[in-house]
Design a protein around this motif. Structure first.
Motif, mmCIF file in Angstrom:
data_model
loop_
_atom_site.group_PDB
_atom_site.id
_atom_site.type_symbol
_atom_site.label_atom_id
_atom_site.label_comp_id
_atom_site.label_asym_id
_atom_site.label_seq_id
_atom_site.Cartn_x
_atom_site.Cartn_y
_atom_site.Cartn_z
ATOM 1 N N LEU A 18 42.858 33.253 41.034
ATOM 2 C CA LEU A 18 42.227 34.347 40.304
ATOM 3 C C LEU A 18 41.261 35.181 41.144
ATOM 4 C CD1 LEU A 18 41.643 32.586 36.858
ATOM 5 C CD2 LEU A 18 43.472 34.156 37.535
ATOM 6 N N ILE A 19 40.503 34.547 42.021
ATOM 7 C CA ILE A 19 39.578 35.297 42.868
ATOM 8 C C ILE A 19 40.203 35.621 44.214
ATOM 9 C CG2 ILE A 19 37.419 35.129 44.166
ATOM 10 C CD1 ILE A 19 36.189 33.721 41.764
ATOM 11 N N PHE A 20 40.775 34.629 44.873
ATOM 12 C CA PHE A 20 41.304 34.849 46.227
ATOM 13 C C PHE A 20 42.495 35.800 46.254
ATOM 14 C CE2 PHE A 20 39.657 30.416 47.623
ATOM 15 C CZ PHE A 20 38.398 30.951 47.858
ATOM 16 N N LYS A 21 43.376 35.705 45.257
ATOM 17 C CA LYS A 21 44.589 36.533 45.275
ATOM 18 C C LYS A 21 44.525 37.727 44.334
ATOM 19 C CE LYS A 21 47.894 33.033 46.846
ATOM 20 N NZ LYS A 21 49.167 32.329 46.537
ATOM 21 N N GLU A 22 43.839 37.544 43.195
ATOM 22 C CA GLU A 22 43.855 38.596 42.179
ATOM 23 C C GLU A 22 42.530 39.347 42.070
ATOM 24 O OE1 GLU A 22 45.346 37.030 38.499
ATOM 25 O OE2 GLU A 22 46.839 35.794 39.517
ATOM 26 N N SER A 23 41.543 38.933 42.840
ATOM 27 C CA SER A 23 40.249 39.626 42.914
ATOM 28 C C SER A 23 39.575 39.784 41.553
ATOM 29 C CB SER A 23 40.417 41.005 43.574
ATOM 30 O OG SER A 23 40.940 40.871 44.879
ATOM 31 N N LYS A 24 39.708 38.777 40.698
ATOM 32 C CA LYS A 24 39.035 38.817 39.407
ATOM 33 C C LYS A 24 37.532 38.679 39.606
ATOM 34 C CE LYS A 24 42.978 38.669 37.078
ATOM 35 N NZ LYS A 24 43.506 39.860 36.384
ATOM 36 N N ASP A 25 36.758 39.273 38.706
ATOM 37 C CA ASP A 25 35.322 39.028 38.749
ATOM 38 C C ASP A 25 35.061 37.613 38.237
ATOM 39 O OD1 ASP A 25 34.265 39.173 35.722
ATOM 40 O OD2 ASP A 25 35.793 40.727 35.992
ATOM 41 N N SER A 26 33.886 37.079 38.505
ATOM 42 C CA SER A 26 33.600 35.676 38.224
ATOM 43 C C SER A 26 33.716 35.350 36.740
ATOM 44 C CB SER A 26 32.196 35.322 38.730
ATOM 45 O OG SER A 26 32.102 35.512 40.123
ATOM 46 N N VAL A 27 33.176 36.206 35.887
ATOM 47 C CA VAL A 27 33.203 35.941 34.447
ATOM 48 C C VAL A 27 34.638 35.902 33.931
ATOM 49 C CG1 VAL A 27 32.563 36.850 32.176
ATOM 50 C CG2 VAL A 27 30.899 36.878 34.044
ATOM 51 N N THR A 28 35.446 36.856 34.377
ATOM 52 C CA THR A 28 36.846 36.902 33.931
ATOM 53 C C THR A 28 37.611 35.671 34.403
ATOM 54 O OG1 THR A 28 36.854 39.332 33.938
ATOM 55 C CG2 THR A 28 38.999 38.219 34.031
ATOM 56 N N ALA A 29 37.412 35.281 35.657
ATOM 57 C CA ALA A 29 38.114 34.111 36.182
ATOM 58 C C ALA A 29 37.738 32.851 35.406
ATOM 59 C CB ALA A 29 37.793 33.940 37.666
ATOM 60 N N LEU A 30 36.471 32.677 35.114
ATOM 61 C CA LEU A 30 36.029 31.513 34.340
ATOM 62 C C LEU A 30 36.616 31.533 32.939
ATOM 63 C CD1 LEU A 30 32.309 31.458 35.480
ATOM 64 C CD2 LEU A 30 33.914 29.570 35.783
ATOM 65 N N ARG A 31 36.618 32.696 32.314
ATOM 66 C CA ARG A 31 37.141 32.803 30.942
ATOM 67 C C ARG A 31 38.630 32.481 30.914
ATOM 68 N NH1 ARG A 31 39.788 36.773 29.006
ATOM 69 N NH2 ARG A 31 38.978 38.274 30.534
ATOM 70 N N MET A 32 39.375 32.952 31.903
ATOM 71 C CA MET A 32 40.815 32.717 31.925
ATOM 72 C C MET A 32 41.131 31.234 32.106
ATOM 73 S SD MET A 32 42.128 36.048 34.130
ATOM 74 C CE MET A 32 43.869 35.621 33.995
ATOM 75 N N VAL A 33 40.395 30.544 32.972
ATOM 76 C CA VAL A 33 40.613 29.108 33.146
ATOM 77 C C VAL A 33 40.216 28.357 31.886
ATOM 78 C CG1 VAL A 33 39.830 27.069 34.417
ATOM 79 C CG2 VAL A 33 40.420 29.162 35.654
#
Length: 454
Positions: free
Chosen positions: A413-428
């Motif tokens: 989510l962060i390394f490949k898709e450049s999601k912001d931290s809040v979005t990455a946490l919410r998706m997981v």
């Protein structure tokens, strides 16, 4: 035995839904395939103690098990015969032992990952509180965070095991890279903020070589985080990464990989391709691995960096513990063996081999790494410099345990898709809740099948 088989089917379903069945234990072949070590062996003499190891993984090698466990038991209990079986796929998993009716007396396994889904869900657990009192065993002599990890499996205060070994972390650093760029070596007690400044100085591209200032496995960092956060709700069957501390953790780590040329690779190349200046890695296995890959590596170790608001605090325990099964007919003998393995005498011998045990007296600390050539002259004090963060409190009774793949926050989510931290946490978090729903649905079907078979 029918109930055990049904409960194992549930445990297997939970593991499959979690997507980590093969990660629950090593897949290497165990040492020895004789009839005596076979799970199908039914006989169990009164003086035989059956020990089943899942973790530590290196007990797949019988010579290591004998050196660290078997020989000591023979010395202290000369009339006792040890039957040792190590987890293997296929043939020596929990389901195979249960199906054969050969339940171990002692199980050694990963406390955080496997005890709920394999021991408890198979009804193998046994409260050893009475044995602790009977043999006057002082649990306070053990690392308190390790004991908390064992106790926090259930909210009812029962003690199903005793911690044996912690696969703890340290900051490994390449002295040659520091010397090359004229940067002072890291010291014990440094914060991530201080290590970040070092990482910026040490991350450079020179010719064909990219020097990376810092590397750490983001999954381990989040799983054993220093803020004692759990990705599971304590009261409901769902993921929960809404605590502000989770964003603090993610932001703290991602800035290291935002340093130009310090993109995440892996800590595993620290010795084989020595271009990483600093790497946080597990101690006992990497002391061996790095040395085998590069005996000339000019390295040392320091305590893992701490968060500025949790000074001198390293990660939650990564503990492998010893458990006596409910089905064992030799509970007293099993406990006496566990007691002996946690004695200072034995813990000193383990420490000499680079094993971080549960007993951490001055004598044990002083012995660490004495038998390892790669640790001679190294700063071994750093291993015990910081205190372990306490594990999260127990969740409510009856909730489904699920190993949330927190590594997904960073990869992809962060390394490949450049999601912001809040979005990455919410998706997981959302993905975890869906997986838990799948597990619960599977459990309902298994319960129906079990009821119909009665």
């Amino acid at each position: 035995m029918k109930s055990l088989k049904v409960s194992f089917a549930l445990a297997l379903t939970l593991a499959l839904a979690a997507g980590c069945t093969n990660e629950a234990a090593p897949s290497s072949k165990p040492g020895g395939t004789d009839e005596k070590n076979s799970p199908q062996a039914q006989s169990s003499p009164d003086n035989e103690l059956f020990i089943y190891t899942v973790w530590p993984a290196y007990y797949v090698k019988e010579d290591i098990f004998q050196k660290q466990i078997g020989d000591f038991i023979k010395k202290k209990f000369p009339n006792v015969t040890i039957k040792h079986v190590h987890w293997d796929n296929p043939g020596r998993q929990y389901k195979d032992l249960i199906a054969a009716g050969t339940i171990p007396d002692i199980i050694m396994d990963d406390t955080r990952m496997n005890v709920q889904r394999y021991l408890i869900d198979n009804d193998l657990q046994y409260d050893i509180s009475d044995l602790i009192k009977k043999y006057n065993f002082d649990t306070s002599k053990l690392n308190p965070a390790f004991m908390a990890q064992v106790k926090n499996l259930t909210p009812d205060g029962k003690i199903y095991g005793l911690p044996f070994y912690n696969n703890d972390f340290a900051l490994f650093y390449n002295k040659d890279i520091f010397d090359k760029f004229g940067v002072d070596y890291p010291k014990d007690g440094m914060t991530y903020d201080e290590i970040y400044e070092l990482a910026k100085k040490l991350t450079r591209v020179e010719g064909d070589i990219t020097y990376k200032g810092f590397s750490q496995n983001p999954g381990h960092y989040l799983n054993y985080n220093q803020l004692s956060l759990s990705p599971l709700s304590k009261t409901e069957d769902k993921g929960d990464m809404s605590d502000p501390g989770w964003k603090k953790l993610v932001d703290n780590m991602r800035r290291f990989y935002d340093i130009p040329a310090n993109q995440f690779d892996t800590v595993e190349t620290f010795a084989s391709k020595p271009n990483i200046a600093m790497a946080v890695a597990t101690v006992s296995d990497h002391l061996v691995k790095f040395y085998e890959e590069n005996k000339n590596l000019n390295f040392d170790i320091a305590s893992v960096p701490s968060l500025s608001d949790a000074p001198n605090t390293k990660y939650q325990p990564n503990v492998y513990s010893m458990y006596i099964t409910k089905q064992s007919k030799k509970k007293d003998l099993a406990f006496q063996v566990m007691d002996a393995l946690l004695s200072e005498e034995h813990q000193i011998e383990l420490a000499k081999e680079g094993v971080i045990g549960s007993l951490q007296t001055d004598a044990v600390k002083a012995a660490f790494g004495k038998n390892l050539p790669q640790m001679q002259g190294k700063h071994v004090e750093s291993i015990f410099y910081s205190k372990n963060a306490m594990p999260p409190a127990a969740r409510n009774q009856g909730l489904v345990w699920y190993d949330v793949p927190v590594q997904g926050v960073f990869q992809p989510l962060i390394f490949k898709e450049s999601k912001d931290s809040v979005t990455a946490l919410r998706m997981v978090q959302e993905a975890a809740t869906k997986s838990i729903d799948t597990v619960k649905a599977a459990k309902t079907e298994i319960d129906k099948a079990a009821t119909s078979n009665k």
